[in-house]
Design an enzyme around this catalytic site. Structure first.
Site, PDB file in Angstrom:
ATOM      1  N   ASP A  41     -43.911  54.713  -3.091  1.00  0.00           N
ATOM      2  CA  ASP A  41     -43.595  53.770  -2.011  1.00  0.00           C
ATOM      3  C   ASP A  41     -44.848  52.942  -1.734  1.00  0.00           C
ATOM      4  O   ASP A  41     -45.965  53.400  -1.975  1.00  0.00           O
ATOM      5  CB  ASP A  41     -43.183  54.517  -0.726  1.00  0.00           C
ATOM      6  CG  ASP A  41     -42.345  53.654   0.207  1.00  0.00           C
ATOM      7  OD1 ASP A  41     -41.122  53.895   0.320  1.00  0.00           O
ATOM      8  OD2 ASP A  41     -42.913  52.724   0.832  1.00  0.00           O
ATOM      9  N   ASP A  66     -46.667  49.525  -5.192  1.00  0.00           N
ATOM     10  CA  ASP A  66     -45.977  48.293  -4.790  1.00  0.00           C
ATOM     11  C   ASP A  66     -45.144  47.844  -5.989  1.00  0.00           C
ATOM     12  O   ASP A  66     -45.685  47.525  -7.051  1.00  0.00           O
ATOM     13  CB  ASP A  66     -47.021  47.233  -4.410  1.00  0.00           C
ATOM     14  CG  ASP A  66     -46.393  45.889  -4.055  1.00  0.00           C
ATOM     15  OD1 ASP A  66     -45.180  45.691  -4.305  1.00  0.00           O
ATOM     16  OD2 ASP A  66     -47.129  45.031  -3.542  1.00  0.00           O
ATOM     17  N   VAL A  67     -43.831  47.799  -5.823  1.00  0.00           N
ATOM     18  CA  VAL A  67     -42.941  47.541  -6.963  1.00  0.00           C
ATOM     19  C   VAL A  67     -43.006  46.103  -7.488  1.00  0.00           C
ATOM     20  O   VAL A  67     -42.391  45.779  -8.491  1.00  0.00           O
ATOM     21  CB  VAL A  67     -41.462  47.890  -6.640  1.00  0.00           C
ATOM     22  CG1 VAL A  67     -41.266  49.386  -6.526  1.00  0.00           C
ATOM     23  CG2 VAL A  67     -40.967  47.156  -5.390  1.00  0.00           C
ATOM     24  N   ASN A  93     -35.100  51.622  -6.259  1.00  0.00           N
ATOM     25  CA  ASN A  93     -34.491  51.626  -4.927  1.00  0.00           C
ATOM     26  C   ASN A  93     -35.228  50.743  -3.922  1.00  0.00           C
ATOM     27  O   ASN A  93     -34.597  50.196  -3.014  1.00  0.00           O
ATOM     28  CB  ASN A  93     -34.450  53.082  -4.422  1.00  0.00           C
ATOM     29  CG  ASN A  93     -34.191  53.160  -2.936  1.00  0.00           C
ATOM     30  OD1 ASN A  93     -33.056  53.006  -2.467  1.00  0.00           O
ATOM     31  ND2 ASN A  93     -35.258  53.382  -2.155  1.00  0.00           N
ATOM     32  N   TYR A 162     -30.694  37.575   0.869  1.00  0.00           N
ATOM     33  CA  TYR A 162     -30.629  38.977   0.446  1.00  0.00           C
ATOM     34  C   TYR A 162     -29.512  39.188  -0.584  1.00  0.00           C
ATOM     35  O   TYR A 162     -29.706  39.827  -1.620  1.00  0.00           O
ATOM     36  CB  TYR A 162     -30.388  39.852   1.678  1.00  0.00           C
ATOM     37  CG  TYR A 162     -30.181  41.318   1.391  1.00  0.00           C
ATOM     38  CD1 TYR A 162     -31.263  42.154   1.121  1.00  0.00           C
ATOM     39  CD2 TYR A 162     -28.901  41.888   1.403  1.00  0.00           C
ATOM     40  CE1 TYR A 162     -31.066  43.502   0.869  1.00  0.00           C
ATOM     41  CE2 TYR A 162     -28.705  43.233   1.150  1.00  0.00           C
ATOM     42  CZ  TYR A 162     -29.789  44.037   0.886  1.00  0.00           C
ATOM     43  OH  TYR A 162     -29.604  45.371   0.630  1.00  0.00           O
ATOM     44  N   LYS A 166     -29.468  40.606  -4.498  1.00  0.00           N
ATOM     45  CA  LYS A 166     -28.709  41.780  -4.932  1.00  0.00           C
ATOM     46  C   LYS A 166     -27.695  41.424  -6.030  1.00  0.00           C
ATOM     47  O   LYS A 166     -27.357  42.255  -6.873  1.00  0.00           O
ATOM     48  CB  LYS A 166     -28.019  42.430  -3.724  1.00  0.00           C
ATOM     49  CG  LYS A 166     -29.018  43.059  -2.751  1.00  0.00           C
ATOM     50  CD  LYS A 166     -29.837  44.150  -3.435  1.00  0.00           C
ATOM     51  CE  LYS A 166     -30.817  44.838  -2.547  1.00  0.00           C
ATOM     52  NZ  LYS A 166     -31.584  45.892  -3.243  1.00  0.00           N
ATOM     53  N   THR A 199     -29.858  53.395   8.079  1.00  0.00           N
ATOM     54  CA  THR A 199     -31.300  53.532   7.778  1.00  0.00           C
ATOM     55  C   THR A 199     -32.014  52.481   8.619  1.00  0.00           C
ATOM     56  O   THR A 199     -31.361  51.700   9.323  1.00  0.00           O
ATOM     57  CB  THR A 199     -31.613  53.225   6.301  1.00  0.00           C
ATOM     58  OG1 THR A 199     -31.330  51.839   6.059  1.00  0.00           O
ATOM     59  CG2 THR A 199     -30.823  54.085   5.332  1.00  0.00           C
TER      60      THR A 199
HETATM   61  P1  NAD Z   1     -35.394  51.250   4.081  1.00  0.00           P
HETATM   62  O1  NAD Z   1     -35.959  50.001   4.646  1.00  0.00           O
HETATM   63  O2  NAD Z   1     -34.958  52.337   4.992  1.00  0.00           O
HETATM   64  O3  NAD Z   1     -36.418  51.864   3.009  1.00  0.00           O
HETATM   65  C1  NAD Z   1     -36.940  51.051   1.996  1.00  0.00           C
HETATM   66  C2  NAD Z   1     -38.233  51.649   1.470  1.00  0.00           C
HETATM   67  O4  NAD Z   1     -38.743  50.731   0.479  1.00  0.00           O
HETATM   68  C3  NAD Z   1     -39.313  51.800   2.562  1.00  0.00           C
HETATM   69  O5  NAD Z   1     -39.866  53.109   2.522  1.00  0.00           O
HETATM   70  C4  NAD Z   1     -40.324  50.729   2.203  1.00  0.00           C
HETATM   71  O6  NAD Z   1     -41.678  51.084   2.533  1.00  0.00           O
HETATM   72  C5  NAD Z   1     -40.138  50.588   0.693  1.00  0.00           C
HETATM   73  N1  NAD Z   1     -40.606  49.299   0.170  1.00  0.00           N
HETATM   74  C6  NAD Z   1     -40.408  48.061   0.701  1.00  0.00           C
HETATM   75  N2  NAD Z   1     -41.052  47.149  -0.044  1.00  0.00           N
HETATM   76  C7  NAD Z   1     -41.671  47.817  -1.063  1.00  0.00           C
HETATM   77  C8  NAD Z   1     -42.491  47.419  -2.145  1.00  0.00           C
HETATM   78  N3  NAD Z   1     -42.834  46.139  -2.332  1.00  0.00           N
HETATM   79  N4  NAD Z   1     -42.930  48.376  -3.001  1.00  0.00           N
HETATM   80  C9  NAD Z   1     -42.589  49.670  -2.819  1.00  0.00           C
HETATM   81  N5  NAD Z   1     -41.845  50.111  -1.799  1.00  0.00           N
HETATM   82  C10 NAD Z   1     -41.391  49.195  -0.928  1.00  0.00           C
HETATM   83  O7  NAD Z   1     -34.177  50.771   3.156  1.00  0.00           O
HETATM   84  P2  NAD Z   1     -32.861  51.555   2.678  1.00  0.00           P
HETATM   85  O8  NAD Z   1     -31.789  51.225   3.622  1.00  0.00           O
HETATM   86  O9  NAD Z   1     -33.170  52.962   2.354  1.00  0.00           O
HETATM   87  O10 NAD Z   1     -32.550  50.736   1.338  1.00  0.00           O
HETATM   88  C11 NAD Z   1     -32.874  51.201   0.032  1.00  0.00           C
HETATM   89  C12 NAD Z   1     -32.232  50.285  -0.997  1.00  0.00           C
HETATM   90  O11 NAD Z   1     -30.818  50.233  -0.778  1.00  0.00           O
HETATM   91  C13 NAD Z   1     -32.716  48.833  -0.904  1.00  0.00           C
HETATM   92  O12 NAD Z   1     -32.822  48.283  -2.188  1.00  0.00           O
HETATM   93  C14 NAD Z   1     -31.617  48.165  -0.104  1.00  0.00           C
HETATM   94  O13 NAD Z   1     -31.575  46.775  -0.350  1.00  0.00           O
HETATM   95  C15 NAD Z   1     -30.387  48.894  -0.619  1.00  0.00           C
HETATM   96  N6  NAD Z   1     -29.256  48.826   0.302  1.00  0.00           N
HETATM   97  C16 NAD Z   1     -29.348  49.286   1.590  1.00  0.00           C
HETATM   98  C17 NAD Z   1     -28.248  49.181   2.443  1.00  0.00           C
HETATM   99  C18 NAD Z   1     -28.266  49.648   3.875  1.00  0.00           C
HETATM  100  O14 NAD Z   1     -27.330  49.333   4.626  1.00  0.00           O
HETATM  101  N7  NAD Z   1     -29.268  50.394   4.330  1.00  0.00           N
HETATM  102  C19 NAD Z   1     -27.071  48.592   1.974  1.00  0.00           C
HETATM  103  C20 NAD Z   1     -27.009  48.134   0.671  1.00  0.00           C
HETATM  104  C21 NAD Z   1     -28.116  48.264  -0.160  1.00  0.00           C
END
Ligand code: NAD
Length: 269
Positions: A41, A66-67, A93, A162, A166, A199
């Site tokens: 992360d 950092d991804v 993710n 966004y 996606k 989340t």
């Molecule tokens: P979240 O914000 O709770 O967690 C995301 C994590 O990614 C955090 O720990 C953050 O520090 C990390 N992150 C952000 N930028 C980063 C970077 N540049 N390098 C490394 N790490 C980084 O999000 P979530 O809800 O757990 O979402 C996870 C994935 O699922 C994402 O790709 C999101 O787009 C997708 N998603 C989420 C939802 C939702 O409703 N929560 C819905 C559809 C898709």
């Protein structure tokens, strides 16, 4: 009773964005199925989360990563191989949400969400496939799972930037899946499309609906999403992590280039 096709013993996984939310739940579920997991992360908070799992006996390690950084990807992949002896599963993710109406979005906002959500998918697949392909440092093929969203399939207000990131993640997965299969890499690639999951990103989406004037209050926004969802509730991180476990496992060995909604029926209507 355990199911041997979901058994990830002898498998090594790398999960990005693993300090919170869906990523953290995924690390836990994969490790409970027997995988050794490198959880990465951008946030140092991942260190403490991973320490708790280690105390409960799971074979996990943390690395700050950092991804969007190609060199950091090289270090992460090398670290999975040197610490755990291979690399079989990569879960791309990590992601960010940028909301707002299209007319209010700046070019900088759009570039940032594309950078974090799309360039990360490219880098993750590139650095993973390099080592997972036959003759690579890991060399046994495997499974790559990319997090997209229902917003990568259907249109939603406040989701143009966004959602397009996606949508790109969805098609990046399909093209890579076909290329990797045709080239005999033994690497499957699939995308997962959650609906609204509880989340911190889920909270951000509700807050953004209100600040963009698309809902009167957070409660109203939540009620509207629940009403749009046939199963009548938000998703949980476990709902998504279980799908990722399936795609990571040998139960999904004939599945590549496919998209999997985990959305309570939202996109079925
Ligand atoms: P979240 O914000 O709770 O967690 C995301 C994590 O990614 C955090 O720990 C953050 O520090 C990390 N992150 C952000 N930028 C980063 C970077 N540049 N390098 C490394 N790490 C980084 O999000 P979530 O809800 O757990 O979402 C996870 C994935 O699922 C994402 O790709 C999101 O787009 C997708 N998603 C989420 C939802 C939702 O409703 N929560 C819905 C559809 C898709």
């Amino acid at each position: 009773m355990s199911n041997p096709i979901y058994d990830l013993n002898q498998k090594v996984a790398l999960v990005t964005g693993a300090a919170a939310g869906i990523g953290a739940a995924t690390v836990e579920v994969l490790a409970q199925a027997g995988a050794k997991v490198l959880a990465t992360d951008i946030s140092e908070q991942g260190e403490a989360v991973v320490a708790q799992w280690q105390q409960s006996g799971l074979d996990v390690a943390f690395m700050q990563h950092d991804v969007t950084d190609a060199q950091a990807w090289q270090r992460a992949v090398d670290s999975a191989i040197s610490q755990f002896g291979g690399l079989d599963i990569v879960v791309n993710n990590a992601g960010i949400f940028v909301g707002g109406k299209l007319l209010d979005n700046s070019l900088e906002q759009v570039r940032r969400v594309l950078q974090v959500n799309v360039e990360s998918i490219f880098l993750g697949m590139k650095y993973a496939a390099e080592v997972m392909q036959p003759g690579g440092a890991a060399g046994n093929g495997g499974s790559i799972i990319n997090l997209s969203s229902v917003a990568g399939i259907i249109g939603l207000p406040g989701h143009t930037a966004y959602g397009s990131s996606k949508g790109a993640a969805r098609l990046y997965s399909k093209h890579a899946a076909v290329e990797f299969a045709r080239l005999g890499y033994g690497i499957r690639v699939n995308s997962v499309h959650p609906g609204l999951i509880a989340t911190s990103m889920g909270d951000q989406v509700f807050e953004d609906f209100v600040s963009s004037g698309l809902a009167g209050s957070i409660e109203e926004a939540k009620a509207a999403v629940q009403q749009m969802t046939p199963l009548g509730r938000l998703g949980s991180v476990a709902d998504v992590a279980q799908m990722i476990l399936f795609l990571a496992s040998d139960a999904a060995s004939y599945i590549t280039g496919a998209e999997f909604v985990v959305d309570g029926g939202l996109t079925a209507q």
